[in-house]
Design a protein around this motif. Structure first.
Motif, PDB file in Angstrom:
ATOM      1  N   SER A 185      15.626   4.300  -5.474  1.00  0.00           N
ATOM      2  CA  SER A 185      15.065   4.021  -6.786  1.00  0.00           C
ATOM      3  C   SER A 185      13.596   4.412  -6.839  1.00  0.00           C
ATOM      4  N   LYS A 186      13.119   4.682  -8.059  1.00  0.00           N
ATOM      5  CA  LYS A 186      11.698   4.930  -8.262  1.00  0.00           C
ATOM      6  C   LYS A 186      10.899   3.640  -8.157  1.00  0.00           C
ATOM      7  N   GLU A 187      11.569   2.509  -8.326  1.00  0.00           N
ATOM      8  CA  GLU A 187      10.898   1.221  -8.177  1.00  0.00           C
ATOM      9  C   GLU A 187      10.597   0.966  -6.700  1.00  0.00           C
ATOM     10  N   THR A 188       9.547   0.236  -6.425  1.00  0.00           N
ATOM     11  CA  THR A 188       9.165  -0.014  -5.038  1.00  0.00           C
ATOM     12  C   THR A 188       9.232  -1.493  -4.651  1.00  0.00           C
ATOM     13  N   VAL A 189       9.582  -2.352  -5.588  1.00  0.00           N
ATOM     14  CA  VAL A 189       9.751  -3.780  -5.327  1.00  0.00           C
ATOM     15  C   VAL A 189      10.960  -4.266  -6.106  1.00  0.00           C
ATOM     16  N   ASP A 193      19.089 -15.012  -3.822  1.00  0.00           N
ATOM     17  CA  ASP A 193      18.932 -13.907  -4.759  1.00  0.00           C
ATOM     18  C   ASP A 193      17.482 -13.675  -5.173  1.00  0.00           C
ATOM     19  N   ASP A 194      16.647 -14.709  -5.125  1.00  0.00           N
ATOM     20  CA  ASP A 194      15.265 -14.539  -5.589  1.00  0.00           C
ATOM     21  C   ASP A 194      14.322 -14.028  -4.496  1.00  0.00           C
ATOM     22  N   VAL A 195      14.845 -13.792  -3.299  1.00  0.00           N
ATOM     23  CA  VAL A 195      14.005 -13.250  -2.228  1.00  0.00           C
ATOM     24  C   VAL A 195      13.600 -11.822  -2.602  1.00  0.00           C
ATOM     25  N   ILE A 196      12.307 -11.539  -2.503  1.00  0.00           N
ATOM     26  CA  ILE A 196      11.775 -10.230  -2.877  1.00  0.00           C
ATOM     27  C   ILE A 196      12.078  -9.212  -1.786  1.00  0.00           C
ATOM     28  N   VAL A 197      12.386  -7.982  -2.202  1.00  0.00           N
ATOM     29  CA  VAL A 197      12.655  -6.887  -1.266  1.00  0.00           C
ATOM     30  C   VAL A 197      11.499  -5.894  -1.313  1.00  0.00           C
ATOM     31  N   TYR A 198      10.846  -5.713  -0.174  1.00  0.00           N
ATOM     32  CA  TYR A 198       9.794  -4.706  -0.018  1.00  0.00           C
ATOM     33  C   TYR A 198      10.298  -3.650   0.966  1.00  0.00           C
ATOM     34  N   PRO A 199      10.770  -2.505   0.488  1.00  0.00           N
ATOM     35  CA  PRO A 199      11.305  -1.480   1.391  1.00  0.00           C
ATOM     36  C   PRO A 199      10.211  -0.570   1.939  1.00  0.00           C
ATOM     37  N   ALA A 200      10.565   0.238   2.931  1.00  0.00           N
ATOM     38  CA  ALA A 200       9.602   1.181   3.510  1.00  0.00           C
ATOM     39  C   ALA A 200       9.465   2.445   2.675  1.00  0.00           C
ATOM     40  N   HIS A 201      10.453   2.729   1.817  1.00  0.00           N
ATOM     41  CA  HIS A 201      10.420   3.980   1.059  1.00  0.00           C
ATOM     42  C   HIS A 201      10.994   3.807  -0.336  1.00  0.00           C
ATOM     43  N   GLY A 202      10.617   4.764  -1.204  1.00  0.00           N
ATOM     44  CA  GLY A 202      11.173   4.854  -2.540  1.00  0.00           C
ATOM     45  C   GLY A 202      11.672   6.261  -2.803  1.00  0.00           C
ATOM     46  N   ALA A 203      11.899   6.581  -4.069  1.00  0.00           N
ATOM     47  CA  ALA A 203      12.448   7.885  -4.455  1.00  0.00           C
ATOM     48  C   ALA A 203      11.589   9.014  -3.892  1.00  0.00           C
ATOM     49  N   ILE A 245       0.878  -1.176   0.000  1.00  0.00           N
ATOM     50  CA  ILE A 245       0.000   0.000   0.000  1.00  0.00           C
ATOM     51  C   ILE A 245       0.910   1.218   0.000  1.00  0.00           C
ATOM     52  N   TYR A 246       1.135   1.762  -1.201  1.00  0.00           N
ATOM     53  CA  TYR A 246       2.155   2.791  -1.372  1.00  0.00           C
ATOM     54  C   TYR A 246       1.524   4.178  -1.405  1.00  0.00           C
ATOM     55  N   THR A 247       2.087   5.085  -0.620  1.00  0.00           N
ATOM     56  CA  THR A 247       1.610   6.459  -0.547  1.00  0.00           C
ATOM     57  C   THR A 247       2.653   7.365  -1.184  1.00  0.00           C
ATOM     58  N   ASN A 248       2.365   7.845  -2.387  1.00  0.00           N
ATOM     59  CA  ASN A 248       3.365   8.561  -3.175  1.00  0.00           C
ATOM     60  C   ASN A 248       3.837   9.855  -2.517  1.00  0.00           C
ATOM     61  N   CYS A 249       2.926  10.587  -1.873  1.00  0.00           N
ATOM     62  CA  CYS A 249       3.332  11.887  -1.330  1.00  0.00           C
ATOM     63  C   CYS A 249       4.320  11.753  -0.179  1.00  0.00           C
ATOM     64  N   LEU A 250       4.362  10.577   0.456  1.00  0.00           N
ATOM     65  CA  LEU A 250       5.353  10.308   1.497  1.00  0.00           C
ATOM     66  C   LEU A 250       6.440   9.351   1.019  1.00  0.00           C
ATOM     67  N   ALA A 251       6.295   8.845  -0.201  1.00  0.00           N
ATOM     68  CA  ALA A 251       7.201   7.819  -0.727  1.00  0.00           C
ATOM     69  C   ALA A 251       7.325   6.672   0.270  1.00  0.00           C
ATOM     70  N   GLN A 252       6.178   6.235   0.813  1.00  0.00           N
ATOM     71  CA  GLN A 252       6.163   5.264   1.897  1.00  0.00           C
ATOM     72  C   GLN A 252       5.345   4.040   1.524  1.00  0.00           C
ATOM     73  N   GLY A 253       5.865   2.874   1.884  1.00  0.00           N
ATOM     74  CA  GLY A 253       5.173   1.627   1.619  1.00  0.00           C
ATOM     75  C   GLY A 253       4.757   0.932   2.908  1.00  0.00           C
ATOM     76  N   ALA A 254       3.456   0.703   3.061  1.00  0.00           N
ATOM     77  CA  ALA A 254       2.950  -0.146   4.127  1.00  0.00           C
ATOM     78  C   ALA A 254       2.552  -1.476   3.495  1.00  0.00           C
ATOM     79  N   TYR A 255       2.392  -2.523   4.321  1.00  0.00           N
ATOM     80  CA  TYR A 255       2.172  -3.850   3.755  1.00  0.00           C
ATOM     81  C   TYR A 255       1.071  -4.602   4.503  1.00  0.00           C
ATOM     82  N   TYR A 256       0.239  -5.282   3.699  1.00  0.00           N
ATOM     83  CA  TYR A 256      -0.856  -6.117   4.193  1.00  0.00           C
ATOM     84  C   TYR A 256      -0.531  -7.558   3.805  1.00  0.00           C
ATOM     85  N   ILE A 257      -0.413  -8.435   4.802  1.00  0.00           N
ATOM     86  CA  ILE A 257      -0.091  -9.845   4.556  1.00  0.00           C
ATOM     87  C   ILE A 257      -1.211 -10.688   5.168  1.00  0.00           C
TER      88      ILE A 257
END
Length: 468
Positions: A192-196, A173-183, A6-18
């Motif tokens: 990076s502008k990428e989020t995953v 190497d194939d483990v996915i990276v979900y960071p808290a922030h992007g560009a 759940i990415y919020t562009n104005c904060l460049a922040q990623g929250a996650y629902y699992i």
């Protein structure tokens, strides 16, 4: 298994629902929590855990409210101390969500309690990491934000080096990276502008994960070029550590329509800051004298946090039609909870009430170029340090918006200044602040440096200095 970023562009922040088998974990939630609850209810699932990767500095997390509403357990990494109930995970401790497992990997460096959460799927395979501010795509977290610690940024950088190499780079190497922030986030310098992404890609492209990098090289490169953190970072981190007011209460007390008379009376009696969040073109055409412009259509919340130094400042809003709730919400995301209301029917109501308005002169880049060629013009370039260093007008004075409050004595109220940024948003913010401080001879350059570059005005490129 369901994973949703759940990415919020104005904060460049990623929250996650699992979600797995009717159980849910939320990672690094935003301040407004109802969307997570609605999503779980729609799926007939229950939120079991709220995982916090660290004490966030650039936004106020929704963990406290979400736990109160759902009964979910808030989980932090080792050593986290709060004023509310949490579960402090041990390194490598595992938590079950339906048929999947979330393992806490203590990865200090960005902060002492920073923890990366490893998601292990139904078959026992490492699937993804939720890396918080430890690992971004293209960068790593800045190591200079420790709260009340005797550790230096160099000490934390060394910890980060070890965390990356012993906890993260050892993963497949194939483990996915979900960071808290992007560009766009100030939590790193090269995001990076990428989020995953994946661990393998980051090993190839992220400067901080070079296989042949020594610890000393890492410390030097990570710390090189880090700008001072925005002033609100420490305040947000403390709110996340100590707790905060209920979001619904903040919204209820802040989203109140006010007549022009009540608006003006409250501005005076409460010493409130009038914040105009409309598009800059509207502000330019007409605004309340001494109001500050920070438009919703730009990097709203981070600029509020950087420029309004008192997080408890009473605020009155000038908003586009139907945007009052959004403005109050976005202010609360960075801890500005003292909104008192908004001007009902906007600037038109203010004008109809016969009250004074002000305007800002704004000219095209072509008109500006003609003025420069025909005489001496004072130019303020309010872009960031790196933007200015890369290329700027020969006669421009660098006056970065980030540090405007500290540098007022570098300019004179007796002079006329032509102000530009990159595209026109930040220059109007700067002009509004200057006008509120008594600088009235100001001219905005529409389109900013992007438009100016199309003229024939002389530019200065960055030249790398020679070491003697």
């Amino acid at each position: 298994m369901i994973i949703e970023q759940i990415y919020t562009n104005c904060l460049a922040q990623g929250a996650y629902y699992i979600e797995s088998q009717g159980e849910v974990a939320i990672i690094d939630p935003l301040r407004e929590t109802q969307p997570y609850i609605d999503k779980a209810n729609k799926n007939k699932a229950k939120i079991k855990y709220i995982f916090e990767t660290h004490f966030h500095a650039d936004f106020v997390s929704g963990h406290v409210d979400l736990a109160k509403k759902t009964g979910a357990t808030i989980v932090y990494g080792p050593g986290a101390e709060t004023s509310y109930d949490i579960y402090s995970a041990s390194d490598n401790e595992e938590f079950k969500i339906g048929n999947v497992t979330i393992k806490a990997l203590h990865t200090p460096g960005h902060t002492l309690e920073s923890t990366t959460y490893l998601l292990i799927d139904e078959n026992g395979k490492d699937h993804a990491i939720f890396s918080g501010d430890t690992l971004f795509l293209g960068d790593v977290g800045r190591p200079d934000l420790a709260i009340k610690s005797d550790l230096t940024k160099e000490d934390l950088a060394k910890m980060l080096f070890e965390s990356l190499r012993t906890k993260i780079m050892t993963l497949a190497d194939d483990v996915i990276v979900y960071p808290a922030h992007g560009a766009g986030s100030a939590c790193g310098k090269n995001l990076s502008k990428e989020t995953v992404g994946t661990i393998g890609d980051q090993k190839k492209t992220n400067y901080a994960l070079r296989a042949d990098m020594s610890k000393d090289e890492f410390v030097k490169e990570v710390l090189d070029g880090i700008a001072p953190p925005p002033q609100y970072f420490a305040k947000n981190a403390m709110l996340n550590k100590m707790g905060y007011d209920n979001f619904e209460t903040v919204l209820e007390t802040g989203d109140i329509p006010l007549s022009p008379e009540d608006f003006e009376a409250m501005a005076n009696s409460e010493d409130a800051l009038v914040l105009d969040v409309r598009p800059q073109s509207d502000y330019i055409k007409g605004h309340i004298p001494n109001s500050i412009f920070i438009g919703l259509n730009g990097g709203f919340a981070p600029w509020v946090g950087a420029l309004i130094t008192d997080i408890k400042q009473p605020i009155l809003l000038i908003v586009p039609e139907g945007k009052s709730k959004e403005a109050v919400t976005r202010l609360s995301r960075v801890g500005y909870d003292n909104t008192l209301g908004y001007l009902k029917d906007g600037i038109d109501a203010w004008i109809s009430a016969g009250k004074e308005i002000d305007t800002l002169e704004s000219i095209s880049a072509e008109t500006f170029a003609n003025r420069v060629e025909n005489g001496n013009v004072n130019i303020l370039d309010v872009r960031k340090d790196g933007e200015y260093a890369s290329m700027h007008l020969e006669d421009a004075q660098h006056f970065a918006l980030d540090y405007i409050n500290e540098n007022m004595n570098a300019i004179s109220k007796d002079k006329t200044y032509h102000i530009h940024c990159a595209g026109g948003y930040r220059s109007v913010i700067a002009a509004s602040i200057l006008k509120a401080r008594g600088f009235h001879n100001l001219v905005d350059i529409a389109g900013g440096f992007g438009a100016i570059k199309k003229t024939d005005l002389p530019m200065t490129d960055f030249v790398c200095p020679t070491t003697l």
